[in-house]
Design an enzyme around this catalytic site. Structure first.
Site, PDB file in Angstrom:
ATOM      1  N   SER A   1       0.805  -1.229   0.000  1.00  0.00           N
ATOM      2  CA  SER A   1       0.000   0.000   0.000  1.00  0.00           C
ATOM      3  C   SER A   1       0.834   1.272   0.000  1.00  0.00           C
ATOM      4  O   SER A   1       0.275   2.372   0.019  1.00  0.00           O
ATOM      5  CB  SER A   1      -0.943  -0.004   1.207  1.00  0.00           C
ATOM      6  OG  SER A   1      -0.228  -0.249   2.386  1.00  0.00           O
TER       7      SER A   1
ATOM      8  N   THR B   1      -2.280   3.559   3.999  1.00  0.00           N
ATOM      9  CA  THR B   1      -1.281   4.628   3.946  1.00  0.00           C
ATOM     10  C   THR B   1      -0.471   4.700   5.228  1.00  0.00           C
ATOM     11  O   THR B   1      -1.018   4.484   6.308  1.00  0.00           O
ATOM     12  CB  THR B   1      -2.025   5.978   3.783  1.00  0.00           C
ATOM     13  OG1 THR B   1      -2.699   5.935   2.542  1.00  0.00           O
ATOM     14  CG2 THR B   1      -1.104   7.168   3.865  1.00  0.00           C
TER      15      THR B   1
ATOM     16  N   THR C   1       1.798   6.990   0.177  1.00  0.00           N
ATOM     17  CA  THR C   1       0.862   5.912  -0.170  1.00  0.00           C
ATOM     18  C   THR C   1       0.877   5.603  -1.659  1.00  0.00           C
ATOM     19  O   THR C   1       1.257   6.457  -2.475  1.00  0.00           O
ATOM     20  CB  THR C   1      -0.573   6.337   0.212  1.00  0.00           C
ATOM     21  OG1 THR C   1      -1.451   5.223   0.143  1.00  0.00           O
ATOM     22  CG2 THR C   1      -1.106   7.440  -0.692  1.00  0.00           C
TER      23      THR C   1
ATOM     24  N   ARG D   1      -6.273   9.122 -10.630  1.00  0.00           N
ATOM     25  CA  ARG D   1      -6.852   9.484  -9.325  1.00  0.00           C
ATOM     26  C   ARG D   1      -5.742   9.890  -8.336  1.00  0.00           C
ATOM     27  O   ARG D   1      -4.722   9.228  -8.203  1.00  0.00           O
ATOM     28  CB  ARG D   1      -7.622   8.287  -8.777  1.00  0.00           C
ATOM     29  CG  ARG D   1      -8.341   8.549  -7.429  1.00  0.00           C
ATOM     30  CD  ARG D   1      -7.546   8.042  -6.267  1.00  0.00           C
ATOM     31  NE  ARG D   1      -8.294   8.102  -5.009  1.00  0.00           N
ATOM     32  CZ  ARG D   1      -7.748   7.879  -3.813  1.00  0.00           C
ATOM     33  NH1 ARG D   1      -6.470   7.585  -3.712  1.00  0.00           N
ATOM     34  NH2 ARG D   1      -8.479   7.959  -2.727  1.00  0.00           N
TER      35      ARG D   1
ATOM     36  N   THR E   1      -5.705   8.068   7.246  1.00  0.00           N
ATOM     37  CA  THR E   1      -5.633   6.903   6.373  1.00  0.00           C
ATOM     38  C   THR E   1      -7.063   6.472   6.079  1.00  0.00           C
ATOM     39  O   THR E   1      -7.985   6.819   6.810  1.00  0.00           O
ATOM     40  CB  THR E   1      -4.845   5.756   7.039  1.00  0.00           C
ATOM     41  OG1 THR E   1      -4.806   4.646   6.134  1.00  0.00           O
ATOM     42  CG2 THR E   1      -5.455   5.310   8.344  1.00  0.00           C
ATOM     43  N   GLY E   2      -7.237   5.737   4.998  1.00  0.00           N
ATOM     44  CA  GLY E   2      -8.585   5.312   4.636  1.00  0.00           C
ATOM     45  C   GLY E   2      -9.009   5.927   3.321  1.00  0.00           C
ATOM     46  O   GLY E   2      -8.167   6.393   2.550  1.00  0.00           O
TER      47      GLY E   2
HETATM   48  N1  ASP Z   1      -5.893   7.589   2.017  1.00  0.00           N
HETATM   49  C1  ASP Z   1      -5.358   6.797   0.948  1.00  0.00           C
HETATM   50  C2  ASP Z   1      -5.966   7.242  -0.341  1.00  0.00           C
HETATM   51  O1  ASP Z   1      -7.141   7.504  -0.383  1.00  0.00           O
HETATM   52  C3  ASP Z   1      -5.549   5.333   1.117  1.00  0.00           C
HETATM   53  C4  ASP Z   1      -5.387   4.787   2.515  1.00  0.00           C
HETATM   54  O2  ASP Z   1      -4.973   5.436   3.403  1.00  0.00           O
HETATM   55  O3  ASP Z   1      -5.728   3.651   2.776  1.00  0.00           O
HETATM   56  O4  ASP Z   1      -5.286   7.249  -1.327  1.00  0.00           O
END
Ligand code: ASP
Length: 319
Positions: A78, A181, A199, A209, A232-233
């Site tokens: 990731s 991330t 990330t 994107r 994160t997310g």
């Molecule tokens: N925040 C990151 C993104 O949307 C992904 C993640 O943190 O899991 O690219």
């Protein structure tokens, strides 16, 4: 409006758990560095950061060195090398960094460079800009001595080919667990704060994107007077609520680091609806050494180094 009422008003209809933990009582001892990072890969990142901090290094150097460990880890799918690709099979990376003087640098949609965090730092230190993206970011990286390499490992390629069998190239960023991330926040022996976030973004995202991670104030934010926060997310949710900036601003208004993180995830739940299956997690580090964390869904973890110990903790989620 009193602060407590303000919390309630901000999350009408949603219970607002205030999480307490042994870590929440932690106040900063002078000369006692702290690092908090997202997920279990935060453990190895923290170890690298600690080496810098214990030798009187700056919080900025610490977070950069820390997340570089995750970026270089080919097994981690990731972040950086070995990151899961977009829907067309390209590994595209996002990163940002911020120091205690309010300087910031970031790169978005960067390809073929293993350490986007260090390119982001170069953007911060060598240009008058904050963000470079795509081909321009790659050109800048090469001009500054970074070498190009193929970041798609066999493991990530295999996963992508599997995914392609059952999916077409439409908007695919539904709930999935294929993204973690690393955001890392540190306080050095002088009490200064810095943060880094890096990330490969959501797995199999649309080509082009860019997520929250390179956006200052969304994926990460530092205000050396108040505190630092990182996310994160699902980045779209973080961007739509200016998440990390929101956490720091709430702390400025008197929320604890923990209350601020909780309010920021509740803001998302309010927007998305109580039944959202999407995940966002926040971490925060107050100027006084207090820490905060919150997540919408189960499974979020943070790694914390304090008082000579580096430990992994589970976050009690809202759902
Ligand atoms: N925040 C990151 C993104 O949307 C992904 C993640 O943190 O899991 O690219």
């Amino acid at each position: 409006m009193k602060r407590r009422n303000f919390i309630k008003a901000g999350v009408a209809g949603i219970a607002t758990p205030i999480f307490l933990s042994e870590n929440n009582n932690m106040k900063r001892n002078k000369n006692n560095p702290i690092v908090i990072s997202t997920w279990n890969h935060g453990m190895a990142a923290n170890e690298a950061s600690i080496k810098v901090l214990e030798q009187n290094g700056s919080a900025l150097d610490a977070v950069e060195q820390g997340v570089r460990v995750t970026e270089a880890d080919a097994e981690n799918q990731s972040v950086g090398l070995g990151g899961r690709p977009d829907s067309e099979g390209n590994v595209t990376l996002d990163a940002c960094i911020m120091d205690s003087n309010g300087n910031a640098g970031s790169v978005g949609f960067l390809q073929n460079i293993k350490h986007p965090i260090s390119v982001a730092r170069k953007v911060m230190e060598k240009t008058n800009h904050v963000m470079l993206a795509g081909k321009g970011a790659l050109k800048f990286a090469i001009e500054n001595g970074f070498s190009e390499e193929d970041l798609l490992t066999e493991k990530s390629k295999k996963g992508w080919l599997e995914w392609k069998k059952d999916n077409n190239i439409k908007d695919t960023w539904g709930p999935n667990d294929d993204h973690d991330t690393i955001t890392s926040l540190a306080q050095d022996k002088d009490g200064n704060l810095a943060g880094a976030c890096t990330t490969s973004g959501l797995a199999y995202k649309l080509h082009g994107r860019v997520g929250d991670s390179p956006i200052i104030g969304a994926g990460m934010y530092v205000d050396n007077e108040i505190g630092a926060a990182g996310a994160t997310g699902v980045g779209e949710l973080v961007m739509k609520t200016c998440g990390s900036f929101l956490v720091v601003e709430l702390m400025r208004q008197g929320f604890s680091a923990m209350e601020a993180c909780t309010e920021a995830v509740n803001r998302i739940i309010k927007q998305e609806g109580n039944k959202t299956k999407l995940q966002v997690g926040y971490i925060a580090l107050g100027k006084d050494g207090s820490i905060g964390y919150a997540s919408i869904q189960k499974g979020f973890q943070y790694a914390l180094y304090k008082n000579g110990n580096n430990k992994l903790f589970d976050v009690k989620s809202i759902f």
